[in-house]
Design a protein around this motif. Structure first.
Motif, PDB file in Angstrom:
ATOM      1  N   HIS A  77      -3.268   2.063  -5.412  1.00 42.74           N
ATOM      2  CA  HIS A  77      -3.107   2.371  -3.986  1.00 42.74           C
ATOM      3  C   HIS A  77      -4.459   2.226  -3.274  1.00 42.74           C
ATOM      4  O   HIS A  77      -4.569   1.571  -2.231  1.00 42.74           O
ATOM      5  CB  HIS A  77      -2.569   3.790  -3.887  1.00 42.74           C
ATOM      6  N   ASP A  97       3.435   6.009  -2.526  1.00 46.79           N
ATOM      7  CA  ASP A  97       4.643   6.766  -2.852  1.00 46.79           C
ATOM      8  C   ASP A  97       4.706   7.080  -4.342  1.00 46.79           C
ATOM      9  O   ASP A  97       4.957   8.211  -4.742  1.00 46.79           O
ATOM     10  CB  ASP A  97       5.898   5.956  -2.478  1.00 46.79           C
ATOM     11  N   TYR A 107      -5.701  -0.708  -0.671  1.00 42.86           N
ATOM     12  CA  TYR A 107      -6.246  -0.370   0.652  1.00 42.86           C
ATOM     13  C   TYR A 107      -7.599  -1.035   0.868  1.00 42.86           C
ATOM     14  O   TYR A 107      -7.827  -1.701   1.871  1.00 42.86           O
ATOM     15  CB  TYR A 107      -6.372   1.149   0.788  1.00 42.86           C
ATOM     16  N   CYS A 138      -8.136  14.116  -2.904  1.00 43.27           N
ATOM     17  CA  CYS A 138      -7.177  14.126  -4.012  1.00 43.27           C
ATOM     18  C   CYS A 138      -7.659  13.223  -5.141  1.00 43.27           C
ATOM     19  O   CYS A 138      -7.673  13.602  -6.303  1.00 43.27           O
ATOM     20  CB  CYS A 138      -5.802  13.675  -3.488  1.00 43.27           C
ATOM     21  N   ASN A 198       0.816  -1.207   0.000  1.00 41.85           N
ATOM     22  CA  ASN A 198       0.000   0.000   0.000  1.00 41.85           C
ATOM     23  C   ASN A 198       0.855   1.265   0.000  1.00 41.85           C
ATOM     24  O   ASN A 198       0.599   2.209  -0.746  1.00 41.85           O
ATOM     25  CB  ASN A 198      -0.917  -0.038   1.228  1.00 41.85           C
ATOM     26  N   ARG A 199       1.888   1.254   0.826  1.00 42.62           N
ATOM     27  CA  ARG A 199       2.708   2.459   0.940  1.00 42.62           C
ATOM     28  C   ARG A 199       3.550   2.704  -0.300  1.00 42.62           C
ATOM     29  O   ARG A 199       3.722   3.847  -0.723  1.00 42.62           O
ATOM     30  CB  ARG A 199       3.595   2.360   2.164  1.00 42.62           C
ATOM     31  N   HIS A 244      -2.065  14.579   2.692  1.00 42.17           N
ATOM     32  CA  HIS A 244      -2.462  13.210   3.045  1.00 42.17           C
ATOM     33  C   HIS A 244      -1.271  12.448   3.622  1.00 42.17           C
ATOM     34  O   HIS A 244      -1.363  11.808   4.672  1.00 42.17           O
ATOM     35  CB  HIS A 244      -2.998  12.551   1.770  1.00 42.17           C
TER      36      HIS A 244
HETATM   37  C1  HEM Z   1      -8.305   7.478  -2.577  1.00 39.71           C
HETATM   38  C2  HEM Z   1      -8.239   7.578  -1.314  1.00 39.71           C
HETATM   39  C3  HEM Z   1      -7.011   7.203  -0.538  1.00 39.71           C
HETATM   40  C4  HEM Z   1      -6.985   6.368   0.519  1.00 39.71           C
HETATM   41  C5  HEM Z   1      -8.160   5.646   1.139  1.00 39.71           C
HETATM   42  C6  HEM Z   1      -5.606   6.275   0.949  1.00 39.71           C
HETATM   43  C7  HEM Z   1      -5.188   5.534   2.017  1.00 39.71           C
HETATM   44  C8  HEM Z   1      -3.881   5.470   2.466  1.00 39.71           C
HETATM   45  C9  HEM Z   1      -3.437   4.658   3.553  1.00 39.71           C
HETATM   46  C10 HEM Z   1      -4.323   3.759   4.384  1.00 39.71           C
HETATM   47  C11 HEM Z   1      -2.105   4.857   3.691  1.00 39.71           C
HETATM   48  C12 HEM Z   1      -1.138   4.152   4.593  1.00 39.71           C
HETATM   49  C13 HEM Z   1      -1.346   4.326   6.037  1.00 39.71           C
HETATM   50  C14 HEM Z   1      -0.445   3.411   6.815  1.00 39.71           C
HETATM   51  O1  HEM Z   1       0.225   2.527   6.259  1.00 39.71           O
HETATM   52  O2  HEM Z   1      -0.422   3.582   8.016  1.00 39.71           O
HETATM   53  C15 HEM Z   1      -1.719   5.810   2.701  1.00 39.71           C
HETATM   54  C16 HEM Z   1      -0.441   6.278   2.541  1.00 39.71           C
HETATM   55  C17 HEM Z   1      -0.046   7.078   1.501  1.00 39.71           C
HETATM   56  N1  HEM Z   1      -0.832   7.540   0.462  1.00 39.71           N
HETATM   57 FE1  HEM Z   1      -2.821   7.292   0.302  1.00 39.71          FE
HETATM   58  N2  HEM Z   1      -4.828   7.045   0.144  1.00 39.71           N
HETATM   59  C18 HEM Z   1      -5.637   7.635  -0.786  1.00 39.71           C
HETATM   60  C19 HEM Z   1      -5.251   8.497  -1.794  1.00 39.71           C
HETATM   61  C20 HEM Z   1      -3.954   8.851  -2.061  1.00 39.71           C
HETATM   62  C21 HEM Z   1      -3.533   9.701  -3.123  1.00 39.71           C
HETATM   63  C22 HEM Z   1      -4.483  10.346  -4.127  1.00 39.71           C
HETATM   64  C23 HEM Z   1      -2.173   9.801  -3.058  1.00 39.71           C
HETATM   65  C24 HEM Z   1      -1.180  10.540  -3.914  1.00 39.71           C
HETATM   66  C25 HEM Z   1      -1.419  11.249  -4.924  1.00 39.71           C
HETATM   67  C26 HEM Z   1      -1.743   9.021  -1.936  1.00 39.71           C
HETATM   68  C27 HEM Z   1      -0.435   8.904  -1.520  1.00 39.71           C
HETATM   69  C28 HEM Z   1      -0.040   8.280  -0.370  1.00 39.71           C
HETATM   70  C29 HEM Z   1       1.304   8.306   0.138  1.00 39.71           C
HETATM   71  C30 HEM Z   1       2.500   9.014  -0.478  1.00 39.71           C
HETATM   72  C31 HEM Z   1       1.301   7.562   1.317  1.00 39.71           C
HETATM   73  C32 HEM Z   1       2.470   7.320   2.252  1.00 39.71           C
HETATM   74  C33 HEM Z   1       3.300   6.194   1.811  1.00 39.71           C
HETATM   75  C34 HEM Z   1       4.515   5.995   2.711  1.00 39.71           C
HETATM   76  O3  HEM Z   1       4.340   5.909   3.922  1.00 39.71           O
HETATM   77  O4  HEM Z   1       5.610   5.929   2.174  1.00 39.71           O
HETATM   78  N3  HEM Z   1      -2.848   8.448  -1.363  1.00 39.71           N
HETATM   79  N4  HEM Z   1      -2.817   6.163   1.953  1.00 39.71           N
END
Ligand code: HEM
Lengths: 194, 300
Positions: A84, A42, A88, A116, A37-38, A157
């Motif tokens: 991603h 990224d 999730y 986003c 997921n992460r 986010h």
């Molecule tokens: C569509 C809805 C989205 C949901 C439900 C979601 C959910 C999540 C979740 C659950 C995590 C990780 C939390 C964890 O491991 O503790 C996460 C991390 C992340 N998400 Fe999303 N996300 C969404 C949209 C996006 C979008 C649109 C982007 C980028 C354009 C994005 C970029 C990231 C990044 C960069 C991380 C961190 C990764 C890391 O820790 O290296 N997410 N997201």
């Protein structure tokens, strides 16, 4: 420059291929679901920033062929966002839609991520030549300004997700600030072209 | 009751088999995602399946910010840097017999036990770990806490030479944790010196750490150099970092969410599906009485 687009296309698929490889051979680490997921998150954010970097870099280097990559970068950003989100919902929550809805409403960082995604959706849908023609260049360009708030939401986010060590999201925020700053600069200098 | 000795647990058996099962589960799950999109249901029911987490996972997936903030960091940076011998612990504060005592002398008088405990991290993942150590209550008794001693404060080593993570001001070093005295002398509370029948590895908090199985993992402070009896409640590092998100008690509680994520369920390392989190991490029988009448939402 015939090779440029296919080459970048292939390169852009590498993160996914690498993830698939690791998943197949069980080498996603101790917490494979989190890693999956992460890593996808990224790359979603990286491609979004790459898409925003195309125009400044092209203007800076005067290398016109770069323009042809902008749409591809944007679509790869959307592609990785979808993966991603799918990882999730499908892998982490195991299709517990109620839990997803609760997350979206209650968890600020998920709300922002979803925001986003919602902003990127119309951009992906109107990315074809046909849609550009149908909308007309002006309306299309106006609509696609949504990419700026989308990128801010994407970085926010990430920022709000981390527990304490914000160094990584800070790097993304700085890159985004430079990319937005560049546009402010041209905006100030030549408002008619903005 | 999840206290049981495990003298016949051979680490290789556990590791290899568990890794094998874990990989197959993940693949099966991944395949399922491809075919049954949308067909899933909620969380599966609670199971009593508490197979120890593979040694490999326990020793490579660690939160030990003094050695880096990524889970993989401590296993890479701590071994070879953390000098665990000689090691001594300063015991002071509200007690009749304070003093600095070598690790050997601290542990030797007591019965070393093997205990298998669940460990629930505040981040939403969990493990099952066969610890080795001595009951903290026995150790504390020797220093004769006075009637003023209401709490016990623990401090982790903070040495820039040994701990590269200290250069990053993520937390206010040294790392500090605390327990109420009754929590500290609860029979479940362990002063651990080993896991899987061997001495602790640096990334796991060698040579001496706390294990408080009904609290989130960050309460189980690592590489302890100081134990202090206090009259007032210690300010633990995470609470100091963010009072809104981390409290003093930090009891595992599925009904009290972290402000930014749910605590209702957890991912057991090695398992594919999340499982429900248990009140007090499943140790309610042994610890709930200590919190009778307390508002656990306010005292999170
Ligand atoms: C569509 C809805 C989205 C949901 C439900 C979601 C959910 C999540 C979740 C659950 C995590 C990780 C939390 C964890 O491991 O503790 C996460 C991390 C992340 N998400 Fe999303 N996300 C969404 C949209 C996006 C979008 C649109 C982007 C980028 C354009 C994005 C970029 C990231 C990044 C960069 C991380 C961190 C990764 C890391 O820790 O290296 N997410 N997201």
């Amino acid at each position: 420059m015939r090779w440029l687009k296919p080459a970048v296309f292939a390169l852009s698929l590498l993160p996914l291929v690498w993830l698939g490889w690791q998943a197949a051979f069980g080498s996603l680490g101790v917490n494979p679901v989190e890693t999956l997921n992460r890593t996808l998150g990224d790359w979603a954010l990286r491609f979004l920033l790459l898409a925003l970097a195309v125009t400044p870099v092209r203007q800076w280097t005067h290398w016109a062929p770069l323009a042809r990559l902008r749409r591809m970068m944007g679509l790869f950003a959307f592609f990785y966002v979808c993966l991603h989100l799918a990882s999730y919902v499908g892998v982490d929550l195991f299709f517990d839609w109620a839990a997803l809805w609760k997350d979206v409403v209650k968890r600020t960082y998920i709300t922002l991520g979803m925001g986003c995604f919602v902003l990127l959706l119309p951009l992906a849908l109107t990315s074809t030549d046909g849609m550009i023609r149908r909308l007309g260049g002006r309306a299309w360009r106006k609509l696609h300004k949504l990419v700026f708030p989308a990128a801010i939401l994407g970085v926010a986010h990430f920022w709000l997700m981390v527990k304490a060590d914000i160094r990584e999201p800070v790097v993304y925020a700085l890159v985004l600030a430079v990319l937005l700053g560049w546009r402010m600069r041209t905006f100030v200098r030549a408002p008619q072209r903005a | 009751m999840l206290i049981r000795p495990c003298p016949d647990l051979r680490e290789n058996d556990v590791t290899d088999h568990a890794l094998y099962v874990d990989r197959r589960r993940f693949l099966a799950g991944a395949a399922a995602v491809g075919t049954v999109l949308g067909a899933g249901r909620g969380l599966r029911a609670a199971t009593s399946d508490d197979t120890p987490t593979p040694f490999e996972a326990v020793t490579t997936y660690n939160n030990y910010y003094e050695f880096g903030t990524a889970k993989e960091d401590p296993a890479v940076t701590a071994p070879g840097r953390l000098k665990t011998a000689p090691w001594s612990v300063a015991v002071d504060g509200e007690c009749a017999k304070p003093g600095t005592i070598g690790l050997e002398d601290l542990i030797k008088p007591h019965k070393v036990e093997d205990r298998i405990y669940r460990l629930r991290c505040v981040e939403g993942w969990s493990m099952v770990i066969p610890w080795r150590g001595v009951q903290l209550s026995e150790v504390l008794k020797r220093f004769e806490p006075t009637s003023k001693a209401k709490y016990v404060e623990f401090t982790t080593l903070a040495d820039r030479e040994q701990m590269p993570g200290l250069r990053v001001p993520v937390l206010d070093w040294p790392y500090v944790e605390g327990l109420r005295l009754d929590e500290a002398v609860n029979p479940l509370t362990l002063l651990a010196t080993g896991l899987y029948g061997k001495d602790l590895l640096p990334q796991n908090g060698a040579p001496l750490r706390l294990v408080v199985p009904w609290k989130y993992g960050f309460k189980s402070i690592k590489s302890i150099v100081r134990i202090r009896f206090t009259e007032s409640q210690p300010l633990n590092s995470w609470q100091k970092y963010n009072r809104r998100e981390y409290g003093f008690y930090s009891n595992v509680n599925p009904d009290v969410d972290h402000p930014r994520w749910s605590q209702a369920n957890e991912r057991r390392i090695g398992e594919f599906r999340r499982r429900p989190t248990l009140m007090f991490n499943g140790y309610g029988d042994q610890v709930a009485a200590m919190y009778a009448g307390m508002d656990l939402k306010a005292n999170f």
